[in-house]
Design a protein around this motif. Structure first.
Motif, PDB file in Angstrom:
ATOM      1  N   GLY A 221       0.808  -1.206   0.000  1.00 54.87           N
ATOM      2  CA  GLY A 221       0.000   0.000   0.000  1.00 54.87           C
ATOM      3  C   GLY A 221       0.841   1.255   0.000  1.00 54.87           C
ATOM      4  O   GLY A 221       0.467   2.275  -0.555  1.00 54.87           O
ATOM      5  N   GLN A 222       2.006   1.200   0.618  1.00 57.88           N
ATOM      6  CA  GLN A 222       2.895   2.356   0.658  1.00 57.88           C
ATOM      7  C   GLN A 222       3.529   2.623  -0.706  1.00 57.88           C
ATOM      8  O   GLN A 222       3.852   3.745  -1.029  1.00 57.88           O
ATOM      9  N   GLN A 223       3.720   1.596  -1.503  1.00 60.60           N
ATOM     10  CA  GLN A 223       4.299   1.781  -2.827  1.00 60.60           C
ATOM     11  C   GLN A 223       3.302   2.446  -3.776  1.00 60.60           C
ATOM     12  O   GLN A 223       3.687   3.143  -4.690  1.00 60.60           O
ATOM     13  N   LEU A 224       2.015   2.223  -3.569  1.00 63.80           N
ATOM     14  CA  LEU A 224       0.991   2.768  -4.439  1.00 63.80           C
ATOM     15  C   LEU A 224       0.722   4.243  -4.141  1.00 63.80           C
ATOM     16  O   LEU A 224       0.385   5.004  -5.034  1.00 63.80           O
ATOM     17  N   ALA A 225       0.916   4.669  -2.908  1.00 62.85           N
ATOM     18  CA  ALA A 225       0.588   6.032  -2.502  1.00 62.85           C
ATOM     19  C   ALA A 225       1.295   7.099  -3.345  1.00 62.85           C
ATOM     20  O   ALA A 225       0.648   8.047  -3.779  1.00 62.85           O
ATOM     21  N   PRO A 226       2.598   7.021  -3.626  1.00 58.03           N
ATOM     22  CA  PRO A 226       3.235   8.052  -4.450  1.00 58.03           C
ATOM     23  C   PRO A 226       2.735   8.056  -5.902  1.00 58.03           C
ATOM     24  O   PRO A 226       2.816   9.063  -6.584  1.00 58.03           O
ATOM     25  N   GLN A 227       2.240   6.930  -6.367  1.00 54.73           N
ATOM     26  CA  GLN A 227       1.778   6.838  -7.756  1.00 54.73           C
ATOM     27  C   GLN A 227       0.318   7.249  -7.915  1.00 54.73           C
ATOM     28  O   GLN A 227      -0.143   7.436  -9.030  1.00 54.73           O
ATOM     29  N   LEU A 228      -0.406   7.413  -6.824  1.00 57.80           N
ATOM     30  CA  LEU A 228      -1.830   7.738  -6.900  1.00 57.80           C
ATOM     31  C   LEU A 228      -2.099   9.012  -7.692  1.00 57.80           C
ATOM     32  O   LEU A 228      -2.991   9.008  -8.558  1.00 57.80           O
ATOM     33  N   PRO A 229      -1.361  10.107  -7.483  1.00 58.26           N
ATOM     34  CA  PRO A 229      -1.619  11.294  -8.302  1.00 58.26           C
ATOM     35  C   PRO A 229      -1.416  11.040  -9.800  1.00 58.26           C
ATOM     36  O   PRO A 229      -2.164  11.568 -10.628  1.00 58.26           O
ATOM     37  N   GLN A 230      -0.440  10.217 -10.144  1.00 57.19           N
ATOM     38  CA  GLN A 230      -0.220   9.901 -11.555  1.00 57.19           C
ATOM     39  C   GLN A 230      -1.403   9.132 -12.134  1.00 57.19           C
ATOM     40  O   GLN A 230      -1.839   9.391 -13.257  1.00 57.19           O
ATOM     41  N   TYR A 231      -1.925   8.190 -11.358  1.00 50.68           N
ATOM     42  CA  TYR A 231      -3.092   7.429 -11.820  1.00 50.68           C
ATOM     43  C   TYR A 231      -4.311   8.327 -11.957  1.00 50.68           C
ATOM     44  O   TYR A 231      -5.099   8.179 -12.895  1.00 50.68           O
ATOM     45  N   LEU A 232      -4.486   9.268 -11.056  1.00 46.99           N
ATOM     46  CA  LEU A 232      -5.622  10.191 -11.143  1.00 46.99           C
ATOM     47  C   LEU A 232      -5.512  11.098 -12.365  1.00 46.99           C
ATOM     48  O   LEU A 232      -6.506  11.339 -13.060  1.00 46.99           O
ATOM     49  N   VAL A 233      -4.304  11.578 -12.662  1.00 43.79           N
ATOM     50  CA  VAL A 233      -4.093  12.395 -13.856  1.00 43.79           C
ATOM     51  C   VAL A 233      -4.351  11.563 -15.111  1.00 43.79           C
ATOM     52  O   VAL A 233      -5.007  12.021 -16.056  1.00 43.79           O
ATOM     53  N   LEU A 234      -3.871  10.324 -15.125  1.00 41.06           N
ATOM     54  CA  LEU A 234      -4.093   9.435 -16.263  1.00 41.06           C
ATOM     55  C   LEU A 234      -5.587   9.173 -16.469  1.00 41.06           C
ATOM     56  O   LEU A 234      -6.089   9.258 -17.588  1.00 41.06           O
ATOM     57  N   ALA A 235      -6.299   8.875 -15.392  1.00 39.84           N
ATOM     58  CA  ALA A 235      -7.743   8.618 -15.491  1.00 39.84           C
ATOM     59  C   ALA A 235      -8.484   9.857 -15.972  1.00 39.84           C
ATOM     60  O   ALA A 235      -9.369   9.772 -16.840  1.00 39.84           O
ATOM     61  N   GLY A 236      -8.137  11.020 -15.448  1.00 40.80           N
ATOM     62  CA  GLY A 236      -8.784  12.262 -15.878  1.00 40.80           C
ATOM     63  C   GLY A 236      -8.528  12.567 -17.345  1.00 40.80           C
ATOM     64  O   GLY A 236      -9.431  13.002 -18.073  1.00 40.80           O
ATOM     65  N   THR A 237      -7.307  12.321 -17.779  1.00 36.47           N
ATOM     66  CA  THR A 237      -6.960  12.546 -19.185  1.00 36.47           C
ATOM     67  C   THR A 237      -7.744  11.602 -20.092  1.00 36.47           C
ATOM     68  O   THR A 237      -8.259  12.012 -21.135  1.00 36.47           O
ATOM     69  N   MET A 238      -7.857  10.346 -19.696  1.00 39.71           N
ATOM     70  CA  MET A 238      -8.606   9.374 -20.500  1.00 39.71           C
ATOM     71  C   MET A 238     -10.075   9.758 -20.611  1.00 39.71           C
ATOM     72  O   MET A 238     -10.672   9.668 -21.684  1.00 39.71           O
ATOM     73  N   VAL A 239     -10.660  10.196 -19.506  1.00 46.57           N
ATOM     74  CA  VAL A 239     -12.072  10.609 -19.524  1.00 46.57           C
ATOM     75  C   VAL A 239     -12.256  11.836 -20.412  1.00 46.57           C
ATOM     76  O   VAL A 239     -13.188  11.897 -21.218  1.00 46.57           O
ATOM     77  N   ALA A 240     -11.373  12.807 -20.299  1.00 44.97           N
ATOM     78  CA  ALA A 240     -11.483  14.024 -21.106  1.00 44.97           C
ATOM     79  C   ALA A 240     -11.355  13.710 -22.597  1.00 44.97           C
ATOM     80  O   ALA A 240     -12.146  14.208 -23.416  1.00 44.97           O
ATOM     81  N   ILE A 241     -10.393  12.886 -22.972  1.00 44.59           N
ATOM     82  CA  ILE A 241     -10.217  12.526 -24.381  1.00 44.59           C
ATOM     83  C   ILE A 241     -11.421  11.740 -24.885  1.00 44.59           C
ATOM     84  O   ILE A 241     -11.899  11.952 -26.001  1.00 44.59           O
TER      85      ILE A 241
END
Length: 71
Positions: free
Chosen positions: A2-22
């Motif tokens: 769970g600690q390894q995923l925490a720093p990557q969470l903002p990247q996943y949120l940006v990726l998800a937002g970009t996919m939805v927008a496109i």
């Protein structure tokens, strides 16, 4: 783990937002433009002939691809 995923969470949120927008831009903009063009073409006999030839050719192309791909 769970600690390894925490720093990557903002990247996943940006990726998800970009996919939805496109997806929204393509679905609403691109498909609406294509639908408008196809509607205009389908109102005349010449346009219907063009559409029939284009889509018939696409079906034949897909069938040929399936045959040569071994499906």
């Amino acid at each position: 783990m769970g600690q390894q995923l925490a720093p990557q969470l903002p990247q996943y949120l940006v990726l998800a937002g970009t996919m939805v927008a496109i997806d929204i831009v393509v679905m609403w903009g691109g498909f609406a433009l294509v639908a408008k063009t196809l509607t205009r073409l389908s109102h005349s006999e010449r346009g219907q002939t063009i559409l029939n030839r284009v889509f018939g050719s696409l079906f034949i192309l897909v069938a040929a691809l399936m045959i040569f791909a071994g499906h």
